[in-house]
Design a protein around this motif. Structure first.
Motif, PDB file in Angstrom:
ATOM      1  N   VAL A 212      64.433  89.080  68.452  1.00  0.00           N
ATOM      2  CA  VAL A 212      63.804  88.612  66.944  1.00  0.00           C
ATOM      3  C   VAL A 212      63.783  88.078  65.547  1.00  0.00           C
ATOM      4  N   VAL A 213      63.154  87.061  65.781  1.00  0.00           N
ATOM      5  CA  VAL A 213      63.181  86.218  64.248  1.00  0.00           C
ATOM      6  C   VAL A 213      62.550  86.406  63.409  1.00  0.00           C
ATOM      7  N   ALA A 233      66.872  91.624  64.864  1.00  0.00           N
ATOM      8  CA  ALA A 233      67.059  92.414  66.624  1.00  0.00           C
ATOM      9  C   ALA A 233      67.841  91.586  68.024  1.00  0.00           C
ATOM     10  N   ASN A 234      68.345  91.919  68.892  1.00  0.00           N
ATOM     11  CA  ASN A 234      68.427  91.353  70.040  1.00  0.00           C
ATOM     12  C   ASN A 234      69.051  92.164  70.771  1.00  0.00           C
ATOM     13  N   GLY A 257      57.224 101.395  55.499  1.00  0.00           N
ATOM     14  CA  GLY A 257      58.330 101.195  55.043  1.00  0.00           C
ATOM     15  C   GLY A 257      59.344 100.227  56.480  1.00  0.00           C
ATOM     16  N   GLY A 258      58.661  99.449  56.761  1.00  0.00           N
ATOM     17  CA  GLY A 258      59.287  98.147  57.559  1.00  0.00           C
ATOM     18  C   GLY A 258      59.340  98.307  58.363  1.00  0.00           C
ATOM     19  N   SER A 259      59.687  99.518  59.343  1.00  0.00           N
ATOM     20  CA  SER A 259      59.847  99.653  60.661  1.00  0.00           C
ATOM     21  C   SER A 259      59.441  98.975  61.878  1.00  0.00           C
ATOM     22  N   LEU A 260      60.171  98.141  62.726  1.00  0.00           N
ATOM     23  CA  LEU A 260      59.317  97.345  64.138  1.00  0.00           C
ATOM     24  C   LEU A 260      59.800  97.805  64.758  1.00  0.00           C
ATOM     25  N   VAL A 283      70.094  94.140  64.652  1.00  0.00           N
ATOM     26  CA  VAL A 283      70.727  95.980  65.051  1.00  0.00           C
ATOM     27  C   VAL A 283      69.566  95.333  66.859  1.00  0.00           C
ATOM     28  N   ASP A 284      71.157  95.951  67.479  1.00  0.00           N
ATOM     29  CA  ASP A 284      71.052  96.332  69.056  1.00  0.00           C
ATOM     30  C   ASP A 284      69.763  97.086  69.552  1.00  0.00           C
TER      31      ASP A 284
END
Length: 373
Positions: A212-213, A233-234, A257-260, A283-284
């Protein structure tokens, strides 16, 4: 230095937006958002005059501008028109976005000319409508509808009249499959799920390189300007599939809060990336520690969105169920949206609205926009 200052200004504005946003309280089990919705209806066919099929992306227009009307629904088509040789059309060849009013009036919002899509069309679930009137859609093109000819694609930026104003390639965009945005008005953070990192010519057939970019866009000029790009994220699983072209991270939803939150379709799970709106490293998201929910009732989750009450809503590619979960992973509700299609595989994008309370979703077996209300 000017580029850096612009990115910092965007970051400050979006941080303020997140801080000011009310933190919706997730529902306890027992009905949640979809529990009170009793009608499941077809709104209209999503097939435009050129015959494009396989609706993927769904976005509700947030504010009126140009030809866009607040409350209307945009739907992107992934396949071109069926032929005798390809009765379902060719995947990665669709060029159209239709606009649908809540009453069911369908118009053509845009048809992407080939000359304005440098690597080709094939409009995916990565469809976002911003308050400023910009519409952004992802393209994952093929030349023959098979995974062997998949190309990295691009993001296509349209104005509120449906005209293509620019395309964004590179900068971490590689098979854009879904998208969500933190919309700050003058700036936006666009999160894009990619399914092609590590895959070329359809090989290898599976990887754990989906990612995710996050793209920071300055929206104050004549066209959005990309000012920063970060992989947040990868490690996400992807595999090619003859029937579905490619299966990988699809739904994205941005929480308070910006969590995806990411729908990991291959592994039937939902992952969470903390601080995705701010982080500077990936983040993995395939790691167990990021898992919010996995296994039944999740069954190949594809589209993902945040309900007005703060819960997560996802549609299963495996069995056509709509699942409502709290943001900590507790199951709130589970409903079969298409019991006439036992094998599943009909559902893809979705969006929820508060006024009126409803969930719009596409059925790509019937090529329709439907609404649960």
């Amino acid at each position: 230095m000017k580029r850096q200052n612009t990115a910092l200004a965007a970051g400050a504005g979006l941080v303020a937006l997140l801080a000011a946003a009310p933190a919706a309280t997730a529902s306890p089990p027992g009905g949640g958002f979809i529990g009170a919705l009793s009608h499941n209806d077809v709104v209209v066919s999503t097939v435009p005059a050129n015959g494009d099929v396989n609706p993927y992306g769904v976005a509700v227009v947030p504010s009126s501008s140009g030809r866009l009307v607040a409350g209307d629904v945009l739907v992107s088509n992934f396949n071109n028109a069926p032929t005798a040789a390809n009765t379902g059309g060719e995947q990665g060849r669709g060029t159209t976005i239709v606009q649908v009013s809540p009453e069911g009036r369908r118009t053509l919002f845009a048809r992407i000319p080939s000359r304005l899509a440098p690597t080709g069309e094939g409009l995916t679930t990565a469809l976002v409508a911003l308050r400023s009137g910009w519409v952004i859609v992802g393209a994952l093109p093929t030349s023959d509808g098979t995974s062997a000819t998949m190309r990295p694609g691009e993001l296509i930026v349209l104005d509120s009249t449906g005209a293509v104003r620019e395309t964004i390639m590179g900068h971490g965009i590689d098979g854009p499959w879904d998208a969500t945005a933190l919309d700050g008005g003058s700036f936006a953070e666009l999160f894009v799920a990619n399914v092609l990192p590590g895959i070329s010519g359809g090989r290898p057939s599976s990887t754990r390189k989906g990612d995710v970019v996050r793209l920071v866009l300055d929206l104050r000029g004549k066209a959005p300007k990309l000012v920063a790009s970060t992989i947040v994220a990868n490690g996400l699983s992807v595999r090619t599939d003859p029937a579905a072209l490619v299966i990988g991270p699809t739904g994205l939803a941005l929480g308070p809060g910006g969590s995806l939150f990411i729908a990991d379709a291959v592994n039937s799970r939902i992952a969470r990336v903390p601080d995705a709106a701010f982080r500077l490293s990936a983040v993995d998201a395939g790691a167990a520690r990021t898992t919010v929910a996995s296994g039944k009732p999740l069954n190949g989750p594809l589209g993902l969105t945040l309900a007005p009450n703060g819960d997560l809503l996802t549609v299963n590619g495996g069995d056509n169920h709509l699942v409502e979960l709290t943001r900590t992973g507790s199951v709130v509700a589970n409903r079969n949206l298409d019991p006439k299609d036992p094998p599943g595989g009909a559902l893809f994008g979705l969006a929820a609205t508060a006024h009126p309370k409803s969930v719009y979703y596409v059925n790509d077996d019937t090529n329709t926009l439907n609404v649960l209300h």
